[in-house]
Design a protein around this motif. Structure first.
Motif, PDB file in Angstrom:
ATOM      1  N   ASP A  39      10.129  10.972   4.732  1.00  0.00           N
ATOM      2  CA  ASP A  39      10.636   9.863   5.538  1.00  0.00           C
ATOM      3  C   ASP A  39       9.774   9.587   6.756  1.00  0.00           C
ATOM      4  OD1 ASP A  39      12.717   9.499   3.819  1.00  0.00           O
ATOM      5  OD2 ASP A  39      14.054  10.885   4.888  1.00  0.00           O
ATOM      6  N   GLY A  40       9.132  10.591   7.301  1.00  0.00           N
ATOM      7  CA  GLY A  40       8.353  10.413   8.518  1.00  0.00           C
ATOM      8  C   GLY A  40       6.922   9.967   8.276  1.00  0.00           C
ATOM      9  N   MET A  41       6.504   9.788   7.022  1.00  0.00           N
ATOM     10  CA  MET A  41       5.122   9.450   6.726  1.00  0.00           C
ATOM     11  C   MET A  41       4.860   7.970   6.975  1.00  0.00           C
ATOM     12  SD  MET A  41       2.954  10.032   3.255  1.00  0.00           S
ATOM     13  CE  MET A  41       2.981  11.790   3.446  1.00  0.00           C
ATOM     14  N   THR A  42       3.804   7.679   7.689  1.00  0.00           N
ATOM     15  CA  THR A  42       3.397   6.294   7.928  1.00  0.00           C
ATOM     16  C   THR A  42       1.941   6.129   7.526  1.00  0.00           C
ATOM     17  OG1 THR A  42       2.751   6.789  10.206  1.00  0.00           O
ATOM     18  CG2 THR A  42       5.008   6.001   9.843  1.00  0.00           C
ATOM     19  N   LEU A  43       1.578   4.903   7.287  1.00  0.00           N
ATOM     20  CA  LEU A  43       0.195   4.589   6.931  1.00  0.00           C
ATOM     21  C   LEU A  43      -0.616   4.361   8.198  1.00  0.00           C
ATOM     22  CD1 LEU A  43       0.635   1.999   4.045  1.00  0.00           C
ATOM     23  CD2 LEU A  43      -0.048   4.362   3.838  1.00  0.00           C
ATOM     24  N   PRO A  44      -1.920   4.586   8.130  1.00  0.00           N
ATOM     25  CA  PRO A  44      -2.768   4.185   9.260  1.00  0.00           C
ATOM     26  C   PRO A  44      -2.733   2.663   9.406  1.00  0.00           C
ATOM     27  CG  PRO A  44      -3.973   5.580   7.704  1.00  0.00           C
ATOM     28  CD  PRO A  44      -2.654   5.286   7.105  1.00  0.00           C
ATOM     29  N   LEU A  45      -2.996   2.193  10.594  1.00  0.00           N
ATOM     30  CA  LEU A  45      -2.911   0.761  10.882  1.00  0.00           C
ATOM     31  C   LEU A  45      -3.831  -0.053   9.978  1.00  0.00           C
ATOM     32  CD1 LEU A  45      -1.732  -1.489  12.606  1.00  0.00           C
ATOM     33  CD2 LEU A  45      -3.620  -1.122  14.214  1.00  0.00           C
ATOM     34  N   TRP A  46      -5.053   0.428   9.746  1.00  0.00           N
ATOM     35  CA  TRP A  46      -5.987  -0.324   8.905  1.00  0.00           C
ATOM     36  C   TRP A  46      -5.468  -0.450   7.467  1.00  0.00           C
ATOM     37  CZ3 TRP A  46      -8.054   1.757   4.549  1.00  0.00           C
ATOM     38  CH2 TRP A  46      -8.019   3.149   4.412  1.00  0.00           C
ATOM     39  N   ALA A  47      -4.791   0.597   6.970  1.00  0.00           N
ATOM     40  CA  ALA A  47      -4.251   0.551   5.616  1.00  0.00           C
ATOM     41  C   ALA A  47      -3.059  -0.398   5.529  1.00  0.00           C
ATOM     42  CB  ALA A  47      -3.853   1.954   5.159  1.00  0.00           C
ATOM     43  N   GLU A  48      -2.228  -0.408   6.583  1.00  0.00           N
ATOM     44  CA  GLU A  48      -1.102  -1.349   6.595  1.00  0.00           C
ATOM     45  C   GLU A  48      -1.589  -2.792   6.613  1.00  0.00           C
ATOM     46  OE1 GLU A  48       1.414  -0.447   9.887  1.00  0.00           O
ATOM     47  OE2 GLU A  48       2.219   1.364   8.959  1.00  0.00           O
ATOM     48  N   ILE A  49      -2.602  -3.068   7.417  1.00  0.00           N
ATOM     49  CA  ILE A  49      -3.135  -4.440   7.512  1.00  0.00           C
ATOM     50  C   ILE A  49      -3.785  -4.843   6.200  1.00  0.00           C
ATOM     51  CG2 ILE A  49      -4.894  -5.860   8.637  1.00  0.00           C
ATOM     52  CD1 ILE A  49      -4.272  -4.311  11.220  1.00  0.00           C
ATOM     53  N   LEU A  50      -4.602  -3.964   5.631  1.00  0.00           N
ATOM     54  CA  LEU A  50      -5.276  -4.293   4.367  1.00  0.00           C
ATOM     55  C   LEU A  50      -4.275  -4.463   3.224  1.00  0.00           C
ATOM     56  CD1 LEU A  50      -7.968  -4.780   3.023  1.00  0.00           C
ATOM     57  CD2 LEU A  50      -8.141  -2.326   2.604  1.00  0.00           C
ATOM     58  N   THR A  51      -3.261  -3.612   3.160  1.00  0.00           N
ATOM     59  CA  THR A  51      -2.228  -3.742   2.129  1.00  0.00           C
ATOM     60  C   THR A  51      -1.487  -5.063   2.289  1.00  0.00           C
ATOM     61  OG1 THR A  51      -1.970  -1.347   2.030  1.00  0.00           O
ATOM     62  CG2 THR A  51      -0.184  -2.667   1.134  1.00  0.00           C
ATOM     63  N   SER A  94      -1.105  -2.155  -4.204  1.00  0.00           N
ATOM     64  CA  SER A  94      -0.266  -1.042  -4.646  1.00  0.00           C
ATOM     65  C   SER A  94      -1.070   0.251  -4.749  1.00  0.00           C
ATOM     66  CB  SER A  94       0.370  -1.396  -5.990  1.00  0.00           C
ATOM     67  OG  SER A  94       1.127  -0.335  -6.471  1.00  0.00           O
ATOM     68  N   MET A  95      -2.283   0.155  -5.267  1.00  0.00           N
ATOM     69  CA  MET A  95      -3.133   1.341  -5.366  1.00  0.00           C
ATOM     70  C   MET A  95      -3.445   1.902  -3.984  1.00  0.00           C
ATOM     71  SD  MET A  95      -5.791   0.390  -8.401  1.00  0.00           S
ATOM     72  CE  MET A  95      -6.596   1.969  -8.435  1.00  0.00           C
ATOM     73  N   LEU A  96      -3.749   1.026  -3.042  1.00  0.00           N
ATOM     74  CA  LEU A  96      -4.057   1.474  -1.692  1.00  0.00           C
ATOM     75  C   LEU A  96      -2.839   2.137  -1.049  1.00  0.00           C
ATOM     76  CD1 LEU A  96      -5.954   1.583   0.764  1.00  0.00           C
ATOM     77  CD2 LEU A  96      -5.067  -0.664   1.395  1.00  0.00           C
ATOM     78  N   TYR A  97      -1.687   1.521  -1.173  1.00  0.00           N
ATOM     79  CA  TYR A  97      -0.476   2.068  -0.552  1.00  0.00           C
ATOM     80  C   TYR A  97      -0.117   3.434  -1.127  1.00  0.00           C
ATOM     81  CZ  TYR A  97       4.356   2.651   0.840  1.00  0.00           C
ATOM     82  OH  TYR A  97       5.514   3.155   1.349  1.00  0.00           O
ATOM     83  N   PHE A  98      -0.058   3.537  -2.441  1.00  0.00           N
ATOM     84  CA  PHE A  98       0.360   4.798  -3.045  1.00  0.00           C
ATOM     85  C   PHE A  98      -0.708   5.881  -2.936  1.00  0.00           C
ATOM     86  CE2 PHE A  98       3.451   2.018  -5.184  1.00  0.00           C
ATOM     87  CZ  PHE A  98       4.596   2.686  -4.771  1.00  0.00           C
ATOM     88  N   THR A  99      -1.979   5.521  -2.835  1.00  0.00           N
ATOM     89  CA  THR A  99      -3.027   6.509  -2.607  1.00  0.00           C
ATOM     90  C   THR A  99      -2.910   7.079  -1.203  1.00  0.00           C
ATOM     91  OG1 THR A  99      -4.517   5.448  -4.175  1.00  0.00           O
ATOM     92  CG2 THR A  99      -5.521   6.889  -2.539  1.00  0.00           C
ATOM     93  N   MET A 100      -2.580   6.222  -0.233  1.00  0.00           N
ATOM     94  CA  MET A 100      -2.468   6.687   1.145  1.00  0.00           C
ATOM     95  C   MET A 100      -1.189   7.492   1.390  1.00  0.00           C
ATOM     96  SD  MET A 100      -5.248   5.762   2.510  1.00  0.00           S
ATOM     97  CE  MET A 100      -4.976   6.050   4.228  1.00  0.00           C
ATOM     98  N   THR A 101      -0.125   7.217   0.654  1.00  0.00           N
ATOM     99  CA  THR A 101       1.123   7.941   0.886  1.00  0.00           C
ATOM    100  C   THR A 101       1.237   9.201   0.046  1.00  0.00           C
ATOM    101  OG1 THR A 101       2.268   6.542  -0.720  1.00  0.00           O
ATOM    102  CG2 THR A 101       2.405   5.894   1.593  1.00  0.00           C
ATOM    103  N   ASP A 102       0.559   9.280  -1.074  1.00  0.00           N
ATOM    104  CA  ASP A 102       0.582  10.484  -1.907  1.00  0.00           C
ATOM    105  C   ASP A 102      -0.628  11.356  -1.591  1.00  0.00           C
ATOM    106  OD1 ASP A 102       2.914   9.657  -3.117  1.00  0.00           O
ATOM    107  OD2 ASP A 102       1.881   8.719  -4.806  1.00  0.00           O
ATOM    108  N   GLU A 103      -0.688  12.483  -2.259  1.00  0.00           N
ATOM    109  CA  GLU A 103      -1.786  13.410  -1.997  1.00  0.00           C
ATOM    110  C   GLU A 103      -3.062  13.052  -2.754  1.00  0.00           C
ATOM    111  OE1 GLU A 103       1.376  14.706  -2.826  1.00  0.00           O
ATOM    112  OE2 GLU A 103       1.786  14.926  -0.700  1.00  0.00           O
ATOM    113  N   GLY A 104      -2.972  12.222  -3.762  1.00  0.00           N
ATOM    114  CA  GLY A 104      -4.149  11.922  -4.563  1.00  0.00           C
ATOM    115  C   GLY A 104      -4.217  10.443  -4.914  1.00  0.00           C
ATOM    116  N   PRO A 105      -5.262  10.073  -5.659  1.00  0.00           N
ATOM    117  CA  PRO A 105      -5.392   8.660  -6.030  1.00  0.00           C
ATOM    118  C   PRO A 105      -4.289   8.224  -6.999  1.00  0.00           C
ATOM    119  CG  PRO A 105      -7.076   9.971  -7.112  1.00  0.00           C
ATOM    120  CD  PRO A 105      -6.349  10.887  -6.171  1.00  0.00           C
ATOM    121  N   ALA A 106      -3.779   7.033  -6.770  1.00  0.00           N
ATOM    122  CA  ALA A 106      -2.728   6.474  -7.627  1.00  0.00           C
ATOM    123  C   ALA A 106      -3.397   5.599  -8.675  1.00  0.00           C
ATOM    124  CB  ALA A 106      -1.742   5.672  -6.802  1.00  0.00           C
ATOM    125  N   LEU A 107      -3.499   6.121  -9.866  1.00  0.00           N
ATOM    126  CA  LEU A 107      -4.199   5.393 -10.923  1.00  0.00           C
ATOM    127  C   LEU A 107      -3.251   4.775 -11.947  1.00  0.00           C
ATOM    128  CD1 LEU A 107      -7.152   7.867 -11.514  1.00  0.00           C
ATOM    129  CD2 LEU A 107      -7.127   5.786 -10.147  1.00  0.00           C
TER     130      LEU A 107
END
Length: 144
Positions: free
Chosen positions: A3-15, A61-74
């Protein structure tokens, strides 16, 4: 994802930019469906718009889930592959069915053998709103 995980600002803007671009491209494709006159013209807008919009949405979607999970979302790659294979095949089958229906109704459509003496194909002359019976005389539809 915690619940406490957030994306970096650049990832939020790009997503966000990728999602908005995908949505706008899909909207432009839908406007093509509304704007064009005949069935054949109406097929292009949504097909191309949905395909290009899908690319941007899958990238977001790939960018968001890659940044929130531990690995690449393929797993989004499978979505893109299935949509890329099915959308053109569906469009082709719809076009063939419409061409068969228009030829059977005696409408002015291109001849299958590419006859150079045939009248030039104009999609504006097609009347998609009127249904023709099989018993009607072959030839161009009567003008109202």
């Amino acid at each position: 994802m915690t619940d406490g995980m957030t994306l970096p600002l650049w990832a939020e803007i790009l997503t966000s930019l990728l999602l908005v671009a995908g949505g706008l491209l899909t909207l432009v494709g839908c406007l093509g469906l509304w704007r064009f006159h005949s069935f054949y013209q109406r097929m292009h807008g949504p097909t191309l718009g949905a395909t290009m919009g899908m690319v941007f949405i899958v990238l977001a979607s790939m960018l968001y889930f890659t940044m929130t999970d531990e690995g690449p979302a393929l797993h989004e790659v499978l979505i893109a592959v299935f949509l890329t294979m099915t959308v053109p095949a569906t469009t082709l089958m719809l076009a063939r069915a419409a061409l068969y229906r228009h030829r059977r109704a005696g409408k002015d459509v291109p001849l299958p053998d590419g006859d150079a003496t045939a009248a030039r194909f104009r999609t504006d002359t097609l009347d998609d709103e009127r249904y023709y019976s099989v018993d009607e005389k072959k030839g161009p539809p009567p003008t109202p």
